[in-house]
Design a protein around this motif. Structure first.
Motif, PDB file in Angstrom:
ATOM      1  N   ASP A 135      -1.881   7.359 -37.496  1.00  0.00           N
ATOM      2  CA  ASP A 135      -2.081   7.593 -36.359  1.00  0.00           C
ATOM      3  C   ASP A 135      -3.259   7.507 -35.810  1.00  0.00           C
ATOM      4  O   ASP A 135      -3.351   7.682 -34.466  1.00  0.00           O
ATOM      5  CB  ASP A 135      -1.143   8.113 -35.536  1.00  0.00           C
ATOM      6  CG  ASP A 135      -1.211   9.799 -35.927  1.00  0.00           C
ATOM      7  OD1 ASP A 135      -2.360   9.746 -36.910  1.00  0.00           O
ATOM      8  OD2 ASP A 135      -1.019  10.421 -35.201  1.00  0.00           O
ATOM      9  N   ILE A 136      -3.839   7.187 -35.848  1.00  0.00           N
ATOM     10  CA  ILE A 136      -5.881   7.216 -35.399  1.00  0.00           C
ATOM     11  C   ILE A 136      -5.524   5.750 -34.630  1.00  0.00           C
ATOM     12  O   ILE A 136      -5.920   6.347 -32.522  1.00  0.00           O
ATOM     13  CB  ILE A 136      -6.837   6.556 -36.376  1.00  0.00           C
ATOM     14  CG1 ILE A 136      -6.123   7.977 -37.371  1.00  0.00           C
ATOM     15  CG2 ILE A 136      -8.388   7.683 -35.693  1.00  0.00           C
ATOM     16  CD1 ILE A 136      -5.952   9.565 -37.234  1.00  0.00           C
ATOM     17  N   GLY A 137      -5.275   4.698 -34.412  1.00  0.00           N
ATOM     18  CA  GLY A 137      -5.990   3.819 -33.496  1.00  0.00           C
ATOM     19  C   GLY A 137      -4.247   3.247 -32.330  1.00  0.00           C
ATOM     20  O   GLY A 137      -4.403   2.942 -31.563  1.00  0.00           O
ATOM     21  N   THR A 138      -3.351   4.886 -32.923  1.00  0.00           N
ATOM     22  CA  THR A 138      -1.777   4.116 -31.853  1.00  0.00           C
ATOM     23  C   THR A 138      -2.304   5.444 -30.853  1.00  0.00           C
ATOM     24  O   THR A 138      -1.487   5.603 -29.834  1.00  0.00           O
ATOM     25  CB  THR A 138      -0.503   4.436 -32.562  1.00  0.00           C
ATOM     26  OG1 THR A 138      -0.364   5.406 -33.637  1.00  0.00           O
ATOM     27  CG2 THR A 138      -0.948   2.660 -33.733  1.00  0.00           C
ATOM     28  N   VAL A 139      -2.368   6.567 -31.527  1.00  0.00           N
ATOM     29  CA  VAL A 139      -1.887   7.894 -31.114  1.00  0.00           C
ATOM     30  C   VAL A 139      -3.030   8.668 -30.802  1.00  0.00           C
ATOM     31  O   VAL A 139      -3.883   9.092 -29.441  1.00  0.00           O
ATOM     32  CB  VAL A 139      -0.426   9.016 -31.274  1.00  0.00           C
ATOM     33  CG1 VAL A 139      -0.443  10.236 -31.168  1.00  0.00           C
ATOM     34  CG2 VAL A 139       0.350   7.919 -32.379  1.00  0.00           C
ATOM     35  N   ASP A 188       6.630   8.130 -43.448  1.00  0.00           N
ATOM     36  CA  ASP A 188       5.181   7.633 -43.104  1.00  0.00           C
ATOM     37  C   ASP A 188       6.244   6.581 -41.615  1.00  0.00           C
ATOM     38  O   ASP A 188       5.532   7.096 -40.799  1.00  0.00           O
ATOM     39  CB  ASP A 188       4.256   7.666 -43.181  1.00  0.00           C
ATOM     40  CG  ASP A 188       3.258   8.580 -43.986  1.00  0.00           C
ATOM     41  OD1 ASP A 188       4.245   9.956 -43.864  1.00  0.00           O
ATOM     42  OD2 ASP A 188       3.187   8.607 -44.990  1.00  0.00           O
ATOM     43  N   SER A 189       6.936   5.978 -42.556  1.00  0.00           N
ATOM     44  CA  SER A 189       7.365   4.472 -41.240  1.00  0.00           C
ATOM     45  C   SER A 189       8.098   4.586 -40.177  1.00  0.00           C
ATOM     46  O   SER A 189       7.625   4.262 -39.329  1.00  0.00           O
ATOM     47  CB  SER A 189       6.839   3.000 -41.853  1.00  0.00           C
ATOM     48  OG  SER A 189       5.347   3.222 -42.959  1.00  0.00           O
ATOM     49  N   THR A 190       8.946   5.622 -40.635  1.00  0.00           N
ATOM     50  CA  THR A 190      10.461   5.915 -40.025  1.00  0.00           C
ATOM     51  C   THR A 190      10.115   7.122 -39.743  1.00  0.00           C
ATOM     52  O   THR A 190      11.158   7.223 -38.323  1.00  0.00           O
ATOM     53  CB  THR A 190      11.535   5.457 -41.420  1.00  0.00           C
ATOM     54  OG1 THR A 190      10.905   6.241 -42.488  1.00  0.00           O
ATOM     55  CG2 THR A 190      11.462   4.484 -41.962  1.00  0.00           C
ATOM     56  N   ARG A 191       9.023   7.932 -39.294  1.00  0.00           N
ATOM     57  CA  ARG A 191       9.697   8.923 -38.783  1.00  0.00           C
ATOM     58  C   ARG A 191       9.319   8.775 -37.206  1.00  0.00           C
ATOM     59  O   ARG A 191       9.266   7.567 -36.494  1.00  0.00           O
ATOM     60  CB  ARG A 191       8.441   9.608 -38.775  1.00  0.00           C
ATOM     61  CG  ARG A 191       7.084   9.330 -38.636  1.00  0.00           C
ATOM     62  CD  ARG A 191       6.023  10.848 -38.828  1.00  0.00           C
ATOM     63  NE  ARG A 191       4.853  10.199 -38.500  1.00  0.00           N
ATOM     64  CZ  ARG A 191       3.616  10.398 -39.535  1.00  0.00           C
ATOM     65  NH1 ARG A 191       3.714  10.839 -40.293  1.00  0.00           N
ATOM     66  NH2 ARG A 191       2.792   9.647 -38.862  1.00  0.00           N
ATOM     67  N   GLU A 192      10.063   9.823 -36.631  1.00  0.00           N
ATOM     68  CA  GLU A 192      10.313   9.256 -34.796  1.00  0.00           C
ATOM     69  C   GLU A 192       8.882   9.695 -33.989  1.00  0.00           C
ATOM     70  O   GLU A 192       8.416   8.465 -33.441  1.00  0.00           O
ATOM     71  CB  GLU A 192      11.979  10.751 -34.860  1.00  0.00           C
ATOM     72  CG  GLU A 192      12.146  10.054 -33.710  1.00  0.00           C
ATOM     73  CD  GLU A 192      13.617  10.559 -33.179  1.00  0.00           C
ATOM     74  OE1 GLU A 192      13.273  11.314 -31.752  1.00  0.00           O
ATOM     75  OE2 GLU A 192      14.222  11.282 -34.526  1.00  0.00           O
ATOM     76  N   ASP A 193       8.189  10.809 -34.343  1.00  0.00           N
ATOM     77  CA  ASP A 193       6.857  11.300 -33.591  1.00  0.00           C
ATOM     78  C   ASP A 193       5.586  10.211 -34.658  1.00  0.00           C
ATOM     79  O   ASP A 193       5.150  10.282 -35.768  1.00  0.00           O
ATOM     80  CB  ASP A 193       6.408  12.639 -34.309  1.00  0.00           C
ATOM     81  CG  ASP A 193       5.068  12.826 -32.708  1.00  0.00           C
ATOM     82  OD1 ASP A 193       4.677  12.386 -32.167  1.00  0.00           O
ATOM     83  OD2 ASP A 193       5.292  14.331 -32.726  1.00  0.00           O
ATOM     84  N   SER A 194       4.892   9.328 -34.114  1.00  0.00           N
ATOM     85  CA  SER A 194       4.007   9.047 -34.530  1.00  0.00           C
ATOM     86  C   SER A 194       4.002   7.998 -35.789  1.00  0.00           C
ATOM     87  O   SER A 194       3.057   8.071 -36.507  1.00  0.00           O
ATOM     88  CB  SER A 194       2.922   9.987 -34.366  1.00  0.00           C
ATOM     89  OG  SER A 194       2.712  10.286 -33.224  1.00  0.00           O
ATOM     90  N   PRO A 195       4.850   7.100 -35.755  1.00  0.00           N
ATOM     91  CA  PRO A 195       5.624   6.798 -36.417  1.00  0.00           C
ATOM     92  C   PRO A 195       3.746   5.661 -37.912  1.00  0.00           C
ATOM     93  O   PRO A 195       3.459   5.353 -36.874  1.00  0.00           O
ATOM     94  CB  PRO A 195       6.334   5.827 -36.853  1.00  0.00           C
ATOM     95  CG  PRO A 195       6.545   5.293 -35.806  1.00  0.00           C
ATOM     96  CD  PRO A 195       6.356   7.072 -34.643  1.00  0.00           C
ATOM     97  N   LEU A 196       4.206   5.414 -38.804  1.00  0.00           N
ATOM     98  CA  LEU A 196       3.144   4.773 -39.187  1.00  0.00           C
ATOM     99  C   LEU A 196       3.491   3.622 -38.789  1.00  0.00           C
ATOM    100  O   LEU A 196       3.976   2.406 -39.048  1.00  0.00           O
ATOM    101  CB  LEU A 196       2.574   4.593 -40.825  1.00  0.00           C
ATOM    102  CG  LEU A 196       1.864   3.702 -41.393  1.00  0.00           C
ATOM    103  CD1 LEU A 196       0.491   3.427 -40.837  1.00  0.00           C
ATOM    104  CD2 LEU A 196       2.052   3.626 -42.440  1.00  0.00           C
ATOM    105  N   VAL A 197       2.259   2.686 -37.842  1.00  0.00           N
ATOM    106  CA  VAL A 197       2.956   1.132 -37.016  1.00  0.00           C
ATOM    107  C   VAL A 197       1.015   0.684 -37.006  1.00  0.00           C
ATOM    108  O   VAL A 197       0.449   1.334 -36.773  1.00  0.00           O
ATOM    109  CB  VAL A 197       3.707   1.310 -36.049  1.00  0.00           C
ATOM    110  CG1 VAL A 197       4.828   0.575 -36.376  1.00  0.00           C
ATOM    111  CG2 VAL A 197       3.103   1.870 -34.769  1.00  0.00           C
TER     112      VAL A 197
END
Ligand code: C5P
Length: 227
Positions: A135-139, A188-197
């Protein structure tokens, strides 16, 4: 020369940290492995019987977060900063399949993420940093000047991780590693908080057929154009 933030995100075992470490060395930047920080929390949870086969005492872990102090110390021989939990070097202890099994559930907890993201943002406040994670680039650094999103097929990734672990003397099967990689990617991709996208402005690199040198050349080129 201006300093930038380089965010490297992607699925499990895409070789992010190998490239990120080398990249940081080439640019004389700090390298931070955020996966090691989540692994450190999972290690703490396991050591304190807060997670295990069939149970996860989430509230108890959240209540104990103040007892968790994660630091990094550069190891000259290794050539990178190793991770410490409350003063204990846990660099090797967090690289087991057992920790890999429990880390993704631990990383779904918002309180855990808040604590670690705050520390990560502090580490990058002066820029000149390469940070890898999910989540570095997103969060963590949505304003990072350079964002890379690494991908590779699940089989390629599992093969790499299997080789890495067996080279270190761990006894396990390829099937277990593949299972872990796909399960972690799913959580990692489906969690609610800061999913991997993939961040919208991230550059995607599929490294299934690329050597480390080829990946490095591409990213160093991208970075140098911005510095
Ligand atoms: O990078 P590594 O595979 O060591 O990360 C271990 C786990 O930590 C990931 O599967 C993910 O659950 C979690 N993680 C995360 N956010 C990050 C880095 C890692 O949720 N920035």
């Amino acid at each position: 020369m201006s300093k930038i933030i380089i965010a490297i995100d992607g699925f499990s075992s895409t070789g992010k940290s190998t490239v990120a470490k080398q990249l940081a060395k080439n640019l004389n930047y700090i390298y931070v492995d955020t996966g090691a920080m989540y692994r450190a929390v999972a290690y703490f949870a396991l050591e304190n019987n807060l997670i295990g086969d069939g149970f996860f005492k989430e509230d108890d872990l959240v209540n104990r977060l103040e007892d968790i102090r994660i630091t990094f110390k550069f190891n000259e021989t290794a050539g990178f900063a190793e991770v410490y939990l409350n003063g204990e070097n846990i660099e090797a202890a967090i690289r087991t399949l057992k920790i890999s099994k429990y880390v993704s559930p631990v990383a779904t907890l918002s309180a855990v993420r808040r604590k670690l993201v705050e520390q990560q943002q502090l580490m990058g406040k002066d820029k000149g940093i390469v940070m890898d994670g999910r989540d570095i680039g997103t969060v963590v650094f949505p304003e990072a000047e350079l964002k890379i999103f690494m991908t590779a097929s699940a089989e390629t990734r599992a093969k790499r991780r299997y080789k890495e672990l067996t080279d270190c003397g761990h006894e396990l099967s390829y099937e277990d590693v593949l299972e872990n990689v796909t399960t972690r990617d799913h959580i990692d991709s489906t969690r609610e908080d800061s999913p991997l996208v993939k961040a919208e402005d991230a550059i995607e690199i599929d490294n299934s057929d690329l050597t480390i040198e080829e990946q490095l050349d591409t990213i160093v080129g991208l970075a140098e154009a911005l510095i």
